[in-house]
Design a protein around this motif. Structure first.
Motif, PDB file in Angstrom:
ATOM      1  N   PHE A 113       9.643  -8.651 -21.246  1.00 44.58           N
ATOM      2  CA  PHE A 113       8.177  -8.089 -22.154  1.00 44.58           C
ATOM      3  C   PHE A 113       7.641  -9.341 -21.498  1.00 44.58           C
ATOM      4  O   PHE A 113       6.618  -9.020 -21.486  1.00 44.58           O
ATOM      5  CB  PHE A 113       7.930  -7.222 -23.420  1.00 44.58           C
ATOM      6  CG  PHE A 113       7.182  -6.893 -23.914  1.00 44.58           C
ATOM      7  CD1 PHE A 113       6.316  -6.435 -22.675  1.00 44.58           C
ATOM      8  CD2 PHE A 113       6.374  -7.187 -24.836  1.00 44.58           C
ATOM      9  CE1 PHE A 113       4.976  -5.631 -23.593  1.00 44.58           C
ATOM     10  CE2 PHE A 113       5.208  -6.969 -25.470  1.00 44.58           C
ATOM     11  CZ  PHE A 113       4.975  -6.526 -24.660  1.00 44.58           C
ATOM     12  N   ASN A 114       7.912 -10.420 -22.205  1.00 40.01           N
ATOM     13  CA  ASN A 114       7.548 -11.387 -21.916  1.00 40.01           C
ATOM     14  C   ASN A 114       7.405 -12.352 -21.146  1.00 40.01           C
ATOM     15  O   ASN A 114       6.064 -12.536 -20.993  1.00 40.01           O
ATOM     16  CB  ASN A 114       8.035 -12.833 -22.948  1.00 40.01           C
ATOM     17  CG  ASN A 114       7.392 -12.645 -24.608  1.00 40.01           C
ATOM     18  OD1 ASN A 114       6.437 -13.141 -25.051  1.00 40.01           O
ATOM     19  ND2 ASN A 114       8.538 -11.931 -25.183  1.00 40.01           N
ATOM     20  N   ILE A 115       7.906 -11.905 -20.065  1.00 41.22           N
ATOM     21  CA  ILE A 115       7.931 -12.673 -18.416  1.00 41.22           C
ATOM     22  C   ILE A 115       5.844 -11.376 -18.360  1.00 41.22           C
ATOM     23  O   ILE A 115       5.302 -11.811 -17.695  1.00 41.22           O
ATOM     24  CB  ILE A 115       8.479 -12.148 -17.420  1.00 41.22           C
ATOM     25  CG1 ILE A 115       9.309 -13.207 -18.183  1.00 41.22           C
ATOM     26  CG2 ILE A 115       8.206 -12.213 -16.366  1.00 41.22           C
ATOM     27  CD1 ILE A 115      11.299 -12.964 -17.222  1.00 41.22           C
ATOM     28  N   VAL A 125       3.909  -3.332 -11.989  1.00 38.42           N
ATOM     29  CA  VAL A 125       4.372  -3.978 -13.283  1.00 38.42           C
ATOM     30  C   VAL A 125       5.966  -3.815 -13.707  1.00 38.42           C
ATOM     31  O   VAL A 125       6.911  -5.354 -13.734  1.00 38.42           O
ATOM     32  CB  VAL A 125       3.641  -2.948 -14.535  1.00 38.42           C
ATOM     33  CG1 VAL A 125       4.659  -3.772 -15.792  1.00 38.42           C
ATOM     34  CG2 VAL A 125       2.508  -3.001 -14.397  1.00 38.42           C
ATOM     35  N   PHE A 126       6.712  -3.337 -12.821  1.00 34.21           N
ATOM     36  CA  PHE A 126       8.108  -3.708 -13.747  1.00 34.21           C
ATOM     37  C   PHE A 126       9.083  -4.218 -12.539  1.00 34.21           C
ATOM     38  O   PHE A 126      10.164  -4.753 -12.311  1.00 34.21           O
ATOM     39  CB  PHE A 126       9.431  -1.992 -13.432  1.00 34.21           C
ATOM     40  CG  PHE A 126       8.798  -1.165 -14.494  1.00 34.21           C
ATOM     41  CD1 PHE A 126       9.259  -1.543 -15.438  1.00 34.21           C
ATOM     42  CD2 PHE A 126       7.436  -0.616 -15.014  1.00 34.21           C
ATOM     43  CE1 PHE A 126       9.470  -0.450 -16.869  1.00 34.21           C
ATOM     44  CE2 PHE A 126       8.045   0.557 -15.703  1.00 34.21           C
ATOM     45  CZ  PHE A 126       8.106   0.071 -16.634  1.00 34.21           C
ATOM     46  N   ILE A 158       7.453  -0.259 -22.409  1.00 33.79           N
ATOM     47  CA  ILE A 158       8.365   0.201 -23.726  1.00 33.79           C
ATOM     48  C   ILE A 158       9.317   1.055 -23.085  1.00 33.79           C
ATOM     49  O   ILE A 158      11.216   0.989 -24.011  1.00 33.79           O
ATOM     50  CB  ILE A 158       7.369   1.015 -24.557  1.00 33.79           C
ATOM     51  CG1 ILE A 158       6.764  -0.763 -25.308  1.00 33.79           C
ATOM     52  CG2 ILE A 158       8.105   1.414 -25.690  1.00 33.79           C
ATOM     53  CD1 ILE A 158       5.696   0.186 -25.795  1.00 33.79           C
ATOM     54  N   ILE A 159       9.530   1.429 -21.913  1.00 34.22           N
ATOM     55  CA  ILE A 159      10.078   2.579 -21.638  1.00 34.22           C
ATOM     56  C   ILE A 159      11.827   2.257 -21.317  1.00 34.22           C
ATOM     57  O   ILE A 159      12.216   3.038 -21.836  1.00 34.22           O
ATOM     58  CB  ILE A 159       9.551   3.151 -20.265  1.00 34.22           C
ATOM     59  CG1 ILE A 159      10.443   4.348 -20.124  1.00 34.22           C
ATOM     60  CG2 ILE A 159       9.755   2.619 -19.181  1.00 34.22           C
ATOM     61  CD1 ILE A 159       9.618   5.883 -19.374  1.00 34.22           C
TER      62      ILE A 159
END
Length: 178
Positions: free
Chosen positions: A128-130, A13-14, A103-104
């Motif tokens: 976050f939006n991406i 995800v990152f 969130i981290i």
């Protein structure tokens, strides 16, 4: 699913959200993953941003969670109604939960709030939006324009509801929220 696979998804995800959400679409998900991510997010938020002993902090946390659920639900309604995309809210909830692992990245916001915190917050909101876009895209198969229109619609509805709530509070003699 193994613990290593779960960690790969979180790392993905990152590092590569597009590919990660495509993999989740192909391989599926487990409800235990969603529960684990939400539990870790709750612990993280209370550890870094809220004081669990304070009633105001607990109320703020409940409001934030309520707004998040409102956002998810309204986004689902908009996409399935306007764009006629198939999908279930409960399944989408599992997808969108993976986007919350970002969130981290709010730790630098907390640490550097006095100097650079605002810049870190803006950078996080963009990232976050991406990540959320890739979750929406993987589940609903929508494009960037549809995602942006959905976000604007959610914000518009939230503003209308806020104004309506203000009017009711004034009519009842309770004052205004802000």
């Amino acid at each position: 699913m193994s613990f290593n696979k779960f960690l790969e998804r979180i790392g993905g995800v990152f590092l590569n959200p597009k590919r990660t959400f495509e993999i989740i679409t192909l391989e599926g998900y487990r409800k235990s993953e969603t529960i684990t991510i939400n539990a870790l997010n709750t612990i993280f938020l209370f550890t870094f941003f809220f004081r669990p002993r304070s009633i105001a902090s607990i109320v703020t946390f409940v409001v934030v969670v309520g707004l998040w659920l409102f956002f998810i639900s309204l986004s689902h309604v908009i996409i399935t109604s306007i764009y006629k995309m198939p999908g279930s809210l409960s399944e989408f909830f599992h997808y969108i939960t993976y986007s919350t692992v970002t969130i981290i990245l709010l730790i630098p916001v907390k640490i550097f709030w006095e100097n650079l915190g605002f810049l870190f917050l803006v950078a996080w909101l963009i990232w976050f939006n991406i990540v959320m876009y890739y979750a929406f895209r993987a589940y609903y198969r929508i494009d960037v324009k549809q995602y942006i229109v959905t976000l604007f619609n959610v914000v518009a509805v939230a503003i209308i509801l806020f104004i309506f709530a203000q009017a009711i509070m004034v009519a009842l003699g309770l004052g205004v929220i802000i």
